[in-house]
Design a protein around this motif. Structure first.
Motif, mmCIF file in Angstrom:
data_model
loop_
_atom_site.group_PDB
_atom_site.id
_atom_site.type_symbol
_atom_site.label_atom_id
_atom_site.label_comp_id
_atom_site.label_asym_id
_atom_site.label_seq_id
_atom_site.Cartn_x
_atom_site.Cartn_y
_atom_site.Cartn_z
ATOM 1 N N LYS A 40 0.764 -1.302 0.222
ATOM 2 C CA LYS A 40 0.061 0.032 0.104
ATOM 3 C C LYS A 40 0.762 1.267 0.020
ATOM 4 C CE LYS A 40 -3.599 2.334 2.861
ATOM 5 N NZ LYS A 40 -4.471 2.325 4.040
ATOM 6 N N ALA A 41 1.807 1.316 0.730
ATOM 7 C CA ALA A 41 2.718 2.407 0.862
ATOM 8 C C ALA A 41 3.471 2.581 -0.576
ATOM 9 C CB ALA A 41 3.769 2.103 2.047
ATOM 10 N N MET A 42 3.938 1.444 -0.915
ATOM 11 C CA MET A 42 4.437 1.718 -2.495
ATOM 12 C C MET A 42 3.868 2.145 -3.356
ATOM 13 S SD MET A 42 6.828 -2.143 -2.175
ATOM 14 C CE MET A 42 7.133 -1.882 -4.047
ATOM 15 N N LEU A 43 2.525 1.875 -3.465
ATOM 16 C CA LEU A 43 1.665 1.998 -4.515
ATOM 17 C C LEU A 43 1.211 3.801 -4.222
ATOM 18 C CD1 LEU A 43 -0.982 -0.905 -4.809
ATOM 19 C CD2 LEU A 43 0.903 -0.144 -6.142
ATOM 20 N N LYS A 44 0.985 3.861 -2.928
ATOM 21 C CA LYS A 44 0.660 5.411 -2.699
ATOM 22 C C LYS A 44 1.917 6.383 -3.092
ATOM 23 C CE LYS A 44 -1.463 6.402 1.113
ATOM 24 N NZ LYS A 44 -2.054 6.376 2.576
ATOM 25 N N GLY A 45 3.035 5.698 -2.751
ATOM 26 C CA GLY A 45 4.253 6.504 -2.925
ATOM 27 C C GLY A 45 4.604 6.749 -4.310
ATOM 28 N N SER A 46 4.424 5.603 -5.249
ATOM 29 C CA SER A 46 4.590 5.748 -6.672
ATOM 30 C C SER A 46 3.850 6.809 -7.175
ATOM 31 C CB SER A 46 4.470 4.464 -7.383
ATOM 32 O OG SER A 46 5.198 3.721 -6.680
ATOM 33 N N MET A 47 2.522 6.972 -6.724
ATOM 34 C CA MET A 47 1.590 7.738 -7.189
ATOM 35 C C MET A 47 1.892 9.341 -7.000
ATOM 36 S SD MET A 47 -2.194 6.024 -6.777
ATOM 37 C CE MET A 47 -2.981 7.536 -7.248
#
Length: 311
Positions: A68-75
């Motif tokens: 979840k943190a990776m997806l939000k961080g990428s966005m």
């Protein structure tokens, strides 16, 4: 009858201060120099036992917890990287703050929490590619690195902008392919040098501090050959150390330092276009959307802090 606009310098105590503060000395001064001061001031309370390198393989549970943190961080990285002038530093700290706000393990942030590392690094990586959007499409560098690339393009006779894709399409595709290969090579280089760099923790703190300080000073001086930047580096280091003593986070200060001039410049431009009418700031649905999102985030953050204080 036309109106004349005049400008004057503010807080220009010296001639060097008229050009403002560069991002590099402020960034390194806020985050590197305070760590060196902590080593010196709190050296009696520190253990000199070197850290042991654990298992470098990511387990399925760790990947699921950090996804979840990776997806939000990428966005966050992609969106903030596409905005000229922000760069990966502000994106990484914004992603880290968002991950800490929404994580169930927020008390472990700052102690090696995997979610925080995944959030900041995914935003940093997402930002690196999206900074090419304003450079290639508009000819406006997204950060310091793309600013250097802008100069390299112009040296080779290529002018970034809409006509770049028509006149130099092959070079643009070569750039895209090179970025893809560099991501793969970066992963291999990290895996190969991970264990080697872990031995840095075996260097005694008394020897590490002067080495890092010398590298910081020489690195900042080499950017513009200016002692003014070195003075800014040391001054911001002392300021950052006092922020640490008073438990004031440095990341919001850095984000405000980067975004503040952009806010002021565009506010001045908008008021100049509207001849001083502030209603231009809320004259379109897009401004209402972003204003609503900002208010929503502030209200949610304040509510969470109040709940935390009551608990």
């Amino acid at each position: 009858m036309g109106e004349d606009m005049y400008g004057s310098f503010r807080f220009d105590l010296t001639v060097d201060m008229q050009s403002g503060l560069a991002v590099a000395p402020v960034l390194i001064g806020l985050f590197a120099i305070p760590e060196l001061l902590k080593i010196i001031v709190f050296r009696h309370n520190q253990s000199h036992k070197p850290m042991q390198l654990g298992d470098n393989r990511v387990t399925r549970d760790e990947l699921r917890r950090s996804l979840k943190a990776m997806l939000k961080g990428s966005m966050i990285g992609v969106v903030m990287g596409a905005i000229p002038g922000i760069g990966p530093s502000a994106a990484a700290f914004s992603s880290y703050g968002e991950a800490q706000r929404s994580s169930k393990n927020r008390e472990n942030f700052g102690k090696g929490e995997l979610e925080g590392i995944a959030a900041s690094e995914s935003a940093n990586n997402g930002c690196c590619g999206s900074t090419m959007i304003p450079l290639l499409a508009l000819g406006v560098p997204g950060d310091v690195i793309t600013g250097v690339m802008l100069g390299a393009f112009m040296i080779h006779g290529m002018t970034p902008g809409p006509m770049l894709f028509e006149n130099n399409l092959h070079e643009v595709y070569m750039l895209f392919i090179g970025m893809l290969f560099s991501s793969v090579l970066l992963f291999g280089a990290g895996k190969a040098t991970m264990r080697f760099f872990s031995h840095i923790s075996r260097i005694p703190p008394g020897l590490m501090a002067p080495i890092v300080l010398a590298l910081c000073v020489f690195g900042i001086f080499s950017i513009s050959n200016s002692m003014y930047d070195v003075i800014v580096l040391l001054a911001m280091g002392i300021f950052g150390f006092f922020m640490f003593l008073f438990a004031i986070p440095a990341a919001p200060f850095l984000i405000a330092f980067i975004l503040g001039p952009m806010l002021e410049e565009n506010l001045r431009r908008a008021l100049a276009l509207s001849r001083g009418d502030p209603s231009i700031l809320v004259s379109s649905p897009i401004t209402w959307l972003f204003a609503s999102l900002a208010i929503f985030v502030v209200v949610v953050t304040i509510r969470q802090q109040l709940k935390k204080a009551k608990a």
